[in-house]
Design a protein around this motif. Structure first.
Motif, PDB file in Angstrom:
ATOM      1  N   GLN A 294       6.410   1.915  -3.011  1.00  0.00           N
ATOM      2  CA  GLN A 294       7.325   0.785  -2.884  1.00  0.00           C
ATOM      3  C   GLN A 294       8.292   1.059  -1.743  1.00  0.00           C
ATOM      4  O   GLN A 294       8.789   2.179  -1.607  1.00  0.00           O
ATOM      5  CB  GLN A 294       8.113   0.586  -4.184  1.00  0.00           C
ATOM      6  CG  GLN A 294       7.268   0.355  -5.419  1.00  0.00           C
ATOM      7  CD  GLN A 294       6.473  -0.928  -5.354  1.00  0.00           C
ATOM      8  OE1 GLN A 294       6.972  -1.958  -4.926  1.00  0.00           O
ATOM      9  NE2 GLN A 294       5.217  -0.857  -5.756  1.00  0.00           N
ATOM     10  N   LEU A 295       8.588   0.057  -0.942  1.00  0.00           N
ATOM     11  CA  LEU A 295       9.548   0.217   0.143  1.00  0.00           C
ATOM     12  C   LEU A 295      10.912   0.648  -0.384  1.00  0.00           C
ATOM     13  O   LEU A 295      11.644   1.365   0.295  1.00  0.00           O
ATOM     14  CB  LEU A 295       9.689  -1.083   0.939  1.00  0.00           C
ATOM     15  CG  LEU A 295       8.528  -1.455   1.854  1.00  0.00           C
ATOM     16  CD1 LEU A 295       8.782  -2.799   2.522  1.00  0.00           C
ATOM     17  CD2 LEU A 295       8.285  -0.383   2.892  1.00  0.00           C
ATOM     18  N   GLU A 296      11.244   0.231  -1.580  1.00  0.00           N
ATOM     19  CA  GLU A 296      12.534   0.589  -2.173  1.00  0.00           C
ATOM     20  C   GLU A 296      12.670   2.102  -2.351  1.00  0.00           C
ATOM     21  O   GLU A 296      13.769   2.626  -2.458  1.00  0.00           O
ATOM     22  CB  GLU A 296      12.713  -0.092  -3.542  1.00  0.00           C
ATOM     23  CG  GLU A 296      12.742  -1.597  -3.500  1.00  0.00           C
ATOM     24  CD  GLU A 296      11.357  -2.237  -3.438  1.00  0.00           C
ATOM     25  OE1 GLU A 296      10.376  -1.656  -3.959  1.00  0.00           O
ATOM     26  OE2 GLU A 296      11.247  -3.315  -2.838  1.00  0.00           O
ATOM     27  N   ASN A 297      11.538   2.808  -2.396  1.00  0.00           N
ATOM     28  CA  ASN A 297      11.553   4.264  -2.571  1.00  0.00           C
ATOM     29  C   ASN A 297      11.614   5.007  -1.237  1.00  0.00           C
ATOM     30  O   ASN A 297      11.530   6.226  -1.214  1.00  0.00           O
ATOM     31  CB  ASN A 297      10.320   4.710  -3.356  1.00  0.00           C
ATOM     32  CG  ASN A 297      10.317   4.137  -4.755  1.00  0.00           C
ATOM     33  OD1 ASN A 297      11.365   3.880  -5.334  1.00  0.00           O
ATOM     34  ND2 ASN A 297       9.151   3.913  -5.298  1.00  0.00           N
ATOM     35  N   GLY A 298      11.738   4.267  -0.145  1.00  0.00           N
ATOM     36  CA  GLY A 298      11.855   4.870   1.174  1.00  0.00           C
ATOM     37  C   GLY A 298      10.740   4.436   2.108  1.00  0.00           C
ATOM     38  O   GLY A 298       9.647   4.107   1.670  1.00  0.00           O
ATOM     39  N   TYR A 299      11.055   4.422   3.384  1.00  0.00           N
ATOM     40  CA  TYR A 299      10.075   4.060   4.407  1.00  0.00           C
ATOM     41  C   TYR A 299      10.507   4.664   5.729  1.00  0.00           C
ATOM     42  O   TYR A 299      11.645   5.105   5.882  1.00  0.00           O
ATOM     43  CB  TYR A 299       9.925   2.536   4.530  1.00  0.00           C
ATOM     44  CG  TYR A 299      11.196   1.833   4.925  1.00  0.00           C
ATOM     45  CD1 TYR A 299      11.472   1.576   6.260  1.00  0.00           C
ATOM     46  CD2 TYR A 299      12.127   1.440   3.967  1.00  0.00           C
ATOM     47  CE1 TYR A 299      12.644   0.941   6.623  1.00  0.00           C
ATOM     48  CE2 TYR A 299      13.295   0.805   4.321  1.00  0.00           C
ATOM     49  CZ  TYR A 299      13.551   0.556   5.655  1.00  0.00           C
ATOM     50  OH  TYR A 299      14.713  -0.062   6.022  1.00  0.00           O
ATOM     51  N   THR A 300       9.598   4.689   6.685  1.00  0.00           N
ATOM     52  CA  THR A 300       9.861   5.257   7.997  1.00  0.00           C
ATOM     53  C   THR A 300       9.744   4.160   9.038  1.00  0.00           C
ATOM     54  O   THR A 300       8.685   3.540   9.157  1.00  0.00           O
ATOM     55  CB  THR A 300       8.857   6.388   8.303  1.00  0.00           C
ATOM     56  OG1 THR A 300       8.974   7.375   7.274  1.00  0.00           O
ATOM     57  CG2 THR A 300       9.128   7.020   9.655  1.00  0.00           C
ATOM     58  N   ARG A 301      10.835   3.914   9.764  1.00  0.00           N
ATOM     59  CA  ARG A 301      10.828   2.904  10.825  1.00  0.00           C
ATOM     60  C   ARG A 301      10.262   3.517  12.097  1.00  0.00           C
ATOM     61  O   ARG A 301      10.778   4.498  12.598  1.00  0.00           O
ATOM     62  CB  ARG A 301      12.238   2.411  11.111  1.00  0.00           C
ATOM     63  CG  ARG A 301      12.754   1.439  10.088  1.00  0.00           C
ATOM     64  CD  ARG A 301      14.127   0.957  10.447  1.00  0.00           C
ATOM     65  NE  ARG A 301      14.107   0.342  11.780  1.00  0.00           N
ATOM     66  CZ  ARG A 301      15.128  -0.308  12.305  1.00  0.00           C
ATOM     67  NH1 ARG A 301      16.239  -0.431  11.644  1.00  0.00           N
ATOM     68  NH2 ARG A 301      15.043  -0.833  13.501  1.00  0.00           N
ATOM     69  N   ILE A 302       9.193   2.918  12.593  1.00  0.00           N
ATOM     70  CA  ILE A 302       8.568   3.377  13.833  1.00  0.00           C
ATOM     71  C   ILE A 302       8.303   2.148  14.695  1.00  0.00           C
ATOM     72  O   ILE A 302       7.762   1.149  14.210  1.00  0.00           O
ATOM     73  CB  ILE A 302       7.233   4.113  13.551  1.00  0.00           C
ATOM     74  CG1 ILE A 302       7.479   5.310  12.639  1.00  0.00           C
ATOM     75  CG2 ILE A 302       6.574   4.544  14.847  1.00  0.00           C
ATOM     76  CD1 ILE A 302       6.221   5.928  12.106  1.00  0.00           C
TER      77      ILE A 302
END
Length: 112
Positions: A5-13
């Motif tokens: 889930q995006l709510e659990n973290g994500y990496t912006r690239i």
């Protein structure tokens, strides 16, 4: 069952960087290493970070000797920036030294 889930973290690239990572000239192990560095840097809102060889081993499941060889490869291609054990991605993809896709050569028929 995995349920990311995006709510659990994500990496912006930046899309531009991702698109150029798909070009020829980057080996599979090179790609794995680059993605790992992106996670350890961009994933935490950093441009570069101190990463030990044991962290690379744990994060990529690659052997230490392969990691050392692959780091040299992607640093020589100027994709990965390295100063001691501080790593970052070279965002300027125009500086990357990777092979360019060459259009196929068609044989021309000689006139008879």
């Amino acid at each position: 069952m995995a349920s990311p889930q995006l709510e659990n973290g994500y990496t912006r690239i930046a899309n531009e960087i991702l698109e150029h990572l798909a070009f020829p000239g980057i080996t599979g192990s090179g790609f794995r290493l680059i993605i790992f560095v992106m996670r350890k840097t961009y994933g935490y809102g950093k441009k570069k970070d101190k990463i030990s060889l044991s962290q690379f081993q744990k994060g990529t499941l690659m052997k230490r000797s392969q990691i050392v060889r692959t780091i040299k490869e992607v640093v020589s291609k100027r994709i990965l920036l390295k100063e001691k054990n501080v790593y970052g991605i070279n965002k300027n993809w125009e500086e990357w030294v990777v092979s360019k896709r060459v259009p196929p050569v068609h044989k021309r028929l000689m006139p008879s």
